[in-house]
Motif scaffolding. Structure first.
Motif, PDB file in Angstrom:
ATOM      1  N   ASN A  57      11.367  11.947  -0.913  1.00  0.00           N
ATOM      2  CA  ASN A  57      12.636  11.343  -1.171  1.00  0.00           C
ATOM      3  C   ASN A  57      13.704  12.492  -0.661  1.00  0.00           C
ATOM      4  O   ASN A  57      14.837  12.652  -1.640  1.00  0.00           O
ATOM      5  N   HIS A  93      16.739   3.894 -11.181  1.00  0.00           N
ATOM      6  CA  HIS A  93      16.115   4.129 -12.238  1.00  0.00           C
ATOM      7  C   HIS A  93      16.215   4.830 -13.820  1.00  0.00           C
ATOM      8  O   HIS A  93      16.539   5.072 -14.232  1.00  0.00           O
ATOM      9  N   HIS A 116       7.964   3.619 -13.550  1.00  0.00           N
ATOM     10  CA  HIS A 116       8.380   4.526 -12.361  1.00  0.00           C
ATOM     11  C   HIS A 116       8.428   6.208 -12.534  1.00  0.00           C
ATOM     12  O   HIS A 116       9.662   6.512 -13.533  1.00  0.00           O
ATOM     13  N   GLU A 130      10.366   8.207 -11.747  1.00  0.00           N
ATOM     14  CA  GLU A 130      11.811   8.389 -11.653  1.00  0.00           C
ATOM     15  C   GLU A 130      12.846   8.482 -12.985  1.00  0.00           C
ATOM     16  O   GLU A 130      14.081   8.127 -12.846  1.00  0.00           O
ATOM     17  N   SER A 178       5.145  10.295  -5.476  1.00  0.00           N
ATOM     18  CA  SER A 178       5.203   9.947  -6.535  1.00  0.00           C
ATOM     19  C   SER A 178       3.665  10.115  -7.154  1.00  0.00           C
ATOM     20  O   SER A 178       3.366   9.871  -8.362  1.00  0.00           O
ATOM     21  N   ASP A 223       3.427   2.275  -1.198  1.00  0.00           N
ATOM     22  CA  ASP A 223       4.286   3.629  -1.800  1.00  0.00           C
ATOM     23  C   ASP A 223       4.659   4.161  -0.902  1.00  0.00           C
ATOM     24  O   ASP A 223       4.183   3.437   0.239  1.00  0.00           O
ATOM     25  N   SER A 224       5.081   4.401  -0.999  1.00  0.00           N
ATOM     26  CA  SER A 224       5.826   5.723   0.388  1.00  0.00           C
ATOM     27  C   SER A 224       4.412   6.578   0.723  1.00  0.00           C
ATOM     28  O   SER A 224       4.296   6.970   1.842  1.00  0.00           O
ATOM     29  N   MET A 236      12.343   7.611   4.977  1.00  0.00           N
ATOM     30  CA  MET A 236      11.067   6.695   4.582  1.00  0.00           C
ATOM     31  C   MET A 236      10.889   6.905   6.175  1.00  0.00           C
ATOM     32  O   MET A 236       9.664   6.825   6.723  1.00  0.00           O
ATOM     33  N   TYR A 244      10.016  16.211  -3.302  1.00  0.00           N
ATOM     34  CA  TYR A 244       9.374  15.423  -3.530  1.00  0.00           C
ATOM     35  C   TYR A 244      10.205  14.754  -2.293  1.00  0.00           C
ATOM     36  O   TYR A 244      11.369  15.028  -1.284  1.00  0.00           O
ATOM     37  N   HIS A 292       8.776  -1.358   2.412  1.00  0.00           N
ATOM     38  CA  HIS A 292       8.064  -1.162   0.682  1.00  0.00           C
ATOM     39  C   HIS A 292       8.359  -2.529  -0.240  1.00  0.00           C
ATOM     40  O   HIS A 292       9.184  -2.464   0.175  1.00  0.00           O
ATOM     41  N   TYR A 300      10.100  -2.807  -2.624  1.00  0.00           N
ATOM     42  CA  TYR A 300      11.616  -2.946  -3.343  1.00  0.00           C
ATOM     43  C   TYR A 300      12.244  -3.601  -1.967  1.00  0.00           C
ATOM     44  O   TYR A 300      13.441  -4.665  -2.350  1.00  0.00           O
ATOM     45  N   SER A 320       3.049   5.510  -9.383  1.00  0.00           N
ATOM     46  CA  SER A 320       3.537   5.515  -8.119  1.00  0.00           C
ATOM     47  C   SER A 320       3.899   3.564  -8.545  1.00  0.00           C
ATOM     48  O   SER A 320       2.975   2.902  -8.979  1.00  0.00           O
ATOM     49  N   THR A 321       5.327   3.395  -7.044  1.00  0.00           N
ATOM     50  CA  THR A 321       5.084   1.647  -6.998  1.00  0.00           C
ATOM     51  C   THR A 321       3.407   1.209  -6.997  1.00  0.00           C
ATOM     52  O   THR A 321       3.022  -0.097  -8.184  1.00  0.00           O
TER      53      THR A 321
END
Ligand code: 13P
Ligand code: SF4
Length: 327
Positions: A129, A190, A213, A215, A144, A54-55, A79, A127, A38, A40, A229-230
């Protein structure tokens, strides 16, 4: 003779003289492993990944990973769990089992069941997550990047229960005009972003666009020129005619943004130091648990692994498949 440095006991730290990049590459070939990461993750981890995303993109990569025997997921637990749900015949490993997510923690399956029981007519959109057990209690999953599409697909006569992220939920309710009850969860990263400081930064850099984002809290999103999203934020920076961006998400993504758009100036989002002990609140402490050393050990030992009860996996797969059919 075998090289002792490559076989430390579980308690022995990794030999600091090891060339981790070379060892990870060697083990990756040996294990027929695919590394998903990811945005991040730390820069070095992003750079060794076979696929970044992204996810949603990473979930699809995991589902379609036919050639690999092992999926090493450099992200957080939900994930990697999603990868196992979608591609159960693969060995799915994660560098650190403690890499969780504040959102996933905030909505355990038993609490979602109780919420559903109080709202039997509602359609449950969760979501991504969240844990596999929470997914198993849901009608549909979203990320997202596809959330608006997913909400649009919910039968119009059904009110919606949305969780665990109240900020993404509020953003969607406003965008779609749908009636939604929101679970009171939020991302620990966030929610620290400060609208006051962003306003000040925007005044200092009037030519910068603020991208965020979903979030982020409502008052932060209200300041944004673009929300996504990212992956969408990355594409926006690449394609937009602007040359300066205040980036309203975890700072890990700046690494790939810099590589993808080297001529653009990127400013990390300012946060509110709510704990006084905060070292860098625009960094996700869960994502940052993953290191090259742990990646090396995970590939060497094929541990820690994501394992799941088959019945639970099948129940969690249903709402994910419904999402993927629409994405
Ligand atoms: P993306 O799907 O936009 O990458 O978001 C994942 C996440 O955890 C953001 O905090
Ligand atoms: Fe979870 Fe927030 Fe970390 Fe994303 S940034 S993994 S939502 S805690």
């Amino acid at each position: 003779m075998a090289d002792d440095r490559l076989m430390p006991s579980a308690e022995t730290p990794v030999d600091p003289t090891l060339d981790l990049f070379a060892e990870i590459e060697r083990l990756k070939q040996e294990r027929k492993a695919m590394i998903l990461a990811h945005y991040y993750q730390d820069p070095d981890i992003q750079d060794i990944a076979d696929h970044l995303g992204d996810s949603l993109e990473l979930a699809k990569r995991a589902r379609d990973a036919d050639q690999a025997e092992v999926i090493l997921f450099c992200g957080v637990h939900f994930m990697a769990e999603t990868a196992k749900i979608l591609n159960p015949s693969k060995t799915v490993i994660i560098p650190d089992l403690d890499a969780g997510c504040s959102l996933a923690e905030q909505c355990p399956a038993d609490q979602l069941r109780a919420w559903k029981a109080r709202h039997p007519d509602h359609y449950v959109v969760m979501y991504i997550n969240c844990s596999a057990a929470t997914k198993a209690e849901s009608d549909m999953i979203c990320t997202s990047s596809n959330a608006e599409q997913i909400i649009a697909a919910v039968p119009k006569d059904r009110p919606i229960l949305f969780g665990p992220d109240k900020n993404l939920g509020a953003f969607l309710a406003k965008k779609t005009g749908r009636e939604m009850d929101l679970w009171p969860g939020a991302c620990m990263v966030h929610e620290t972003f400060s609208s006051q400081k962003i306003t000040r930064l925007k005044a200092e850099h009037p030519d910068a666009k603020f991208i965020a984002h979903p979030e982020c809290e409502d008052h932060v999103l209200a300041l944004a020129d673009y929300v996504g999203s990212t992956s969408r934020l990355l594409t926006f920076v690449q394609q937009d005619s602007g040359s300066k961006f205040i980036v309203g998400t975890e700072t890990g993504i700046l690494h790939t943004m810099h590589k993808a758009a080297p001529d653009k100036e990127l400013i990390p989002v300012p946060y509110e130091d709510r704990t006084a002990a905060c070292q860098g609140c625009n960094q996700c402490p869960h994502m940052k648990l993953n290191t090259l050393e742990k990646i090396y050990l995970a590939l060497r030992d094929l541990e820690p692994r994501i394992e799941m009860d088959e019945q639970l996996r099948e129940r969690a797969r249903l709402p994910l498949d419904r999402m993927l059919a629409l994405s």
